[in-house]
Write a protein that holds these residues in place. Structure first.
Motif, PDB file in Angstrom:
ATOM      1  N   GLY A   2       0.800  -1.197   0.000  1.00 55.19           N
ATOM      2  CA  GLY A   2       0.000   0.000   0.000  1.00 55.19           C
ATOM      3  C   GLY A   2       0.841   1.259   0.000  1.00 55.19           C
ATOM      4  O   GLY A   2       1.934   1.292  -0.570  1.00 55.19           O
ATOM      5  N   THR A   3       0.359   2.298   0.649  1.00 63.01           N
ATOM      6  CA  THR A   3       1.037   3.589   0.698  1.00 63.01           C
ATOM      7  C   THR A   3       1.310   3.940   2.153  1.00 63.01           C
ATOM      8  O   THR A   3       0.387   3.908   2.985  1.00 63.01           O
ATOM      9  CB  THR A   3       0.188   4.685   0.048  1.00 63.01           C
ATOM     10  OG1 THR A   3      -0.042   4.342  -1.321  1.00 63.01           O
ATOM     11  CG2 THR A   3       0.894   6.032   0.114  1.00 63.01           C
ATOM     12  N   THR A   4       2.560   4.282   2.460  1.00 62.68           N
ATOM     13  CA  THR A   4       2.935   4.608   3.830  1.00 62.68           C
ATOM     14  C   THR A   4       3.700   5.918   3.867  1.00 62.68           C
ATOM     15  O   THR A   4       4.393   6.280   2.921  1.00 62.68           O
ATOM     16  CB  THR A   4       3.810   3.494   4.449  1.00 62.68           C
ATOM     17  OG1 THR A   4       4.956   3.278   3.614  1.00 62.68           O
ATOM     18  CG2 THR A   4       3.025   2.195   4.562  1.00 62.68           C
ATOM     19  N   PHE A   5       3.565   6.628   4.993  1.00 59.67           N
ATOM     20  CA  PHE A   5       4.261   7.892   5.221  1.00 59.67           C
ATOM     21  C   PHE A   5       5.360   7.671   6.254  1.00 59.67           C
ATOM     22  O   PHE A   5       5.159   6.969   7.244  1.00 59.67           O
ATOM     23  CB  PHE A   5       3.275   8.942   5.729  1.00 59.67           C
ATOM     24  CG  PHE A   5       3.924  10.239   6.137  1.00 59.67           C
ATOM     25  CD1 PHE A   5       4.166  11.227   5.193  1.00 59.67           C
ATOM     26  CD2 PHE A   5       4.314  10.461   7.451  1.00 59.67           C
ATOM     27  CE1 PHE A   5       4.770  12.426   5.564  1.00 59.67           C
ATOM     28  CE2 PHE A   5       4.921  11.652   7.830  1.00 59.67           C
ATOM     29  CZ  PHE A   5       5.154  12.636   6.877  1.00 59.67           C
ATOM     30  N   HIS A   6       6.532   8.300   5.999  1.00 64.94           N
ATOM     31  CA  HIS A   6       7.660   8.126   6.908  1.00 64.94           C
ATOM     32  C   HIS A   6       8.315   9.477   7.182  1.00 64.94           C
ATOM     33  O   HIS A   6       8.695  10.197   6.260  1.00 64.94           O
ATOM     34  CB  HIS A   6       8.688   7.161   6.314  1.00 64.94           C
ATOM     35  CG  HIS A   6       8.127   5.819   5.994  1.00 64.94           C
ATOM     36  ND1 HIS A   6       7.990   4.816   6.924  1.00 64.94           N
ATOM     37  CD2 HIS A   6       7.632   5.323   4.827  1.00 64.94           C
ATOM     38  CE1 HIS A   6       7.448   3.749   6.361  1.00 64.94           C
ATOM     39  NE2 HIS A   6       7.222   4.034   5.081  1.00 64.94           N
ATOM     40  N   GLY A   7       8.452   9.827   8.439  1.00 67.38           N
ATOM     41  CA  GLY A   7       9.110  11.050   8.859  1.00 67.38           C
ATOM     42  C   GLY A   7       9.156  11.083  10.372  1.00 67.38           C
ATOM     43  O   GLY A   7       8.390  10.370  11.032  1.00 67.38           O
ATOM     44  N   PRO A   8      10.052  11.832  10.960  1.00 69.82           N
ATOM     45  CA  PRO A   8      10.985  12.793  10.344  1.00 69.82           C
ATOM     46  C   PRO A   8      12.339  12.189   9.951  1.00 69.82           C
ATOM     47  O   PRO A   8      13.219  12.919   9.523  1.00 69.82           O
ATOM     48  CB  PRO A   8      11.162  13.820  11.461  1.00 69.82           C
ATOM     49  CG  PRO A   8      11.079  13.010  12.719  1.00 69.82           C
ATOM     50  CD  PRO A   8      10.063  11.950  12.446  1.00 69.82           C
ATOM     51  N   SER A   9      12.516  10.862  10.118  1.00 66.84           N
ATOM     52  CA  SER A   9      13.798  10.211   9.793  1.00 66.84           C
ATOM     53  C   SER A   9      13.526   9.055   8.844  1.00 66.84           C
ATOM     54  O   SER A   9      13.510   7.882   9.237  1.00 66.84           O
ATOM     55  CB  SER A   9      14.490   9.710  11.068  1.00 66.84           C
ATOM     56  OG  SER A   9      14.734  10.781  11.970  1.00 66.84           O
ATOM     57  N   PRO A  10      13.308   9.365   7.556  1.00 74.86           N
ATOM     58  CA  PRO A  10      12.837   8.330   6.630  1.00 74.86           C
ATOM     59  C   PRO A  10      13.914   7.475   5.972  1.00 74.86           C
ATOM     60  O   PRO A  10      13.580   6.501   5.295  1.00 74.86           O
ATOM     61  CB  PRO A  10      12.104   9.144   5.564  1.00 74.86           C
ATOM     62  CG  PRO A  10      12.872  10.435   5.514  1.00 74.86           C
ATOM     63  CD  PRO A  10      13.303  10.700   6.936  1.00 74.86           C
ATOM     64  N   TRP A  11      15.209   7.824   6.134  1.00 72.81           N
ATOM     65  CA  TRP A  11      16.205   7.146   5.306  1.00 72.81           C
ATOM     66  C   TRP A  11      16.282   5.634   5.511  1.00 72.81           C
ATOM     67  O   TRP A  11      16.449   4.903   4.529  1.00 72.81           O
ATOM     68  CB  TRP A  11      17.578   7.804   5.452  1.00 72.81           C
ATOM     69  CG  TRP A  11      17.793   8.799   4.348  1.00 72.81           C
ATOM     70  CD1 TRP A  11      17.834  10.146   4.450  1.00 72.81           C
ATOM     71  CD2 TRP A  11      17.910   8.500   2.960  1.00 72.81           C
ATOM     72  NE1 TRP A  11      17.970  10.725   3.215  1.00 72.81           N
ATOM     73  CE2 TRP A  11      18.031   9.728   2.270  1.00 72.81           C
ATOM     74  CE3 TRP A  11      17.913   7.330   2.211  1.00 72.81           C
ATOM     75  CZ2 TRP A  11      18.159   9.814   0.887  1.00 72.81           C
ATOM     76  CZ3 TRP A  11      18.040   7.412   0.830  1.00 72.81           C
ATOM     77  CH2 TRP A  11      18.160   8.630   0.184  1.00 72.81           C
ATOM     78  N   PRO A  12      16.165   5.094   6.714  1.00 71.71           N
ATOM     79  CA  PRO A  12      16.152   3.625   6.819  1.00 71.71           C
ATOM     80  C   PRO A  12      15.031   2.987   5.996  1.00 71.71           C
ATOM     81  O   PRO A  12      15.224   1.918   5.389  1.00 71.71           O
ATOM     82  CB  PRO A  12      15.955   3.384   8.325  1.00 71.71           C
ATOM     83  CG  PRO A  12      16.523   4.614   8.967  1.00 71.71           C
ATOM     84  CD  PRO A  12      16.156   5.731   8.040  1.00 71.71           C
ATOM     85  N   HIS A  13      13.870   3.638   5.947  1.00 75.38           N
ATOM     86  CA  HIS A  13      12.754   3.122   5.159  1.00 75.38           C
ATOM     87  C   HIS A  13      13.034   3.239   3.663  1.00 75.38           C
ATOM     88  O   HIS A  13      12.684   2.351   2.867  1.00 75.38           O
ATOM     89  CB  HIS A  13      11.476   3.881   5.530  1.00 75.38           C
ATOM     90  CG  HIS A  13      11.132   3.834   6.977  1.00 75.38           C
ATOM     91  ND1 HIS A  13      10.493   2.763   7.568  1.00 75.38           N
ATOM     92  CD2 HIS A  13      11.376   4.731   7.982  1.00 75.38           C
ATOM     93  CE1 HIS A  13      10.331   2.997   8.857  1.00 75.38           C
ATOM     94  NE2 HIS A  13      10.853   4.183   9.133  1.00 75.38           N
TER      95      HIS A  13
END
Length: 315
Positions: A2-13
């Motif tokens: 699906g669609t997921t939001f990642h923040g404020p530290s998204p780089w591992p994702h």
């Protein structure tokens, strides 16, 4: 997924999301030296980055990272107006604010990761449609390394200044234009090594088409001293073809063990073609220059003739 939001530290994702099979395309505005750790690309992938002179001088895009990706077989392209940060694999897309740099890992960033097929296709189309593209090869990398060493901050389009839609490659005002005949020469061992390195990075069909290219110009130190921004127009030794203009893009580069020879990097349009000299002479005569002296090396001092020569390619 699906669609997921990642923040404020998204780089591992982001790093996990791009570890997929199949070719990947990425448009990342700026690369730090640690970019390959954050964005693990491989041979067959395409990376578009803002590796403009301004971005490199401001240490926003690292030549070390560019060199790593080139050596890994990634096709690397530079677009000076790029400010987007998007990635697309065959079935997943990443859209957000994160540059591939250490500063991005400690900033408040945000991305959306999705497997929506329409979004994935749109991201791939966006990357393939980016204009004003220059192929990053060994000549480009050498120039970027020199710019990095200068290391002075300058305005960056989309970051600290306003960008242009297409600034082109010619100086705003051309004061020096030279006509030169192409002279064949046998390169020495140092240049052989340079050309061999460049040969490993020929442009592949994936990704957007390069609009600009960098190439070497080799000449003797006793010739007229050239400066960045000078325009050169080349004619074949047999006076058969005249080539589109190229702009000097570097200071003089000494060629070791060459008895005083020097070189410059020239920037030219990849989409322009040479013109037969007789056709060019006729076109220039029609523009009011019946004796343009295309068959002899000289500096083109007449402003109107310089303008007419550029008009041969609608520049």
């Amino acid at each position: 997924m699906g669609t997921t939001f990642h923040g404020p530290s998204p780089w591992p994702h982001i790093t996990r999301a791009v570890r997929t099979r199949g070719p990947r395309r990425a448009a990342i505005a700026h690369l730090g030296q640690d970019a390959p750790t954050l964005l693990p690309l491989r041979a067959g992938d395409v990376l578009v980055v803002n590796a403009s002179r301004a971005a490199v001088r401001a240490h926003l895009t690292s030549p070390v990272a560019l060199a790593y990706y080139l050596d890994a077989g990634v096709r690397v392209l530079s677009s000076p107006n790029l400010h987007a940060n998007v990635i697309a694999s065959d079935w997943r897309a990443v859209i957000g604010s994160a540059n591939a740099s250490h500063s991005s890992t400690i900033a408040d960033e945000a991305v959306v990761i999705t497997d929506d097929s329409q979004v994935v296709a749109a991201v791939r189309a966006f990357i393939d449609g980016i204009e004003e593209i220059t192929e990053v090869d060994q000549a480009f990398l050498d120039n970027a390394t020199a710019q990095w060493q200068i290391g002075r901050a300058v305005p960056i389009p989309g970051v600290s200044g306003r960008g242009q839609a297409d600034p082109g490659f010619l100086p705003a005002k051309i004061t020096r234009m030279f006509l030169r005949h192409i002279v064949e020469y046998n390169p020495g061992p140092t240049e052989h090594h340079t050309w061999a390195t460049q040969a490993r990075h020929h442009r592949r069909p994936a990704g957007p088409a390069a609009k600009y290219q960098l190439e070497w110009f080799h000449h003797d130190k006793t010739d007229t001293r050239l400066h960045p921004g000078d325009v050169l127009v080349f004619v074949t030794a047999d006076n058969e073809w005249i080539y589109p203009p190229a702009v000097v893009d570097s200071e003089a580069i000494a060629i070791p063990r060459s008895r005083g020879a020097i070189g410059h990097l020239l920037r030219s349009r990849a989409d322009l073609s040479p013109i037969p000299v007789p056709d060019a002479e006729q076109a220039l005569a029609d523009l009011g220059h019946p004796n343009p002296r295309l068959r002899a090396d000289h500096r083109i001092t007449s402003p109107s003739l310089r303008t007419a020569v550029l008009q041969l390619w609608n520049l």
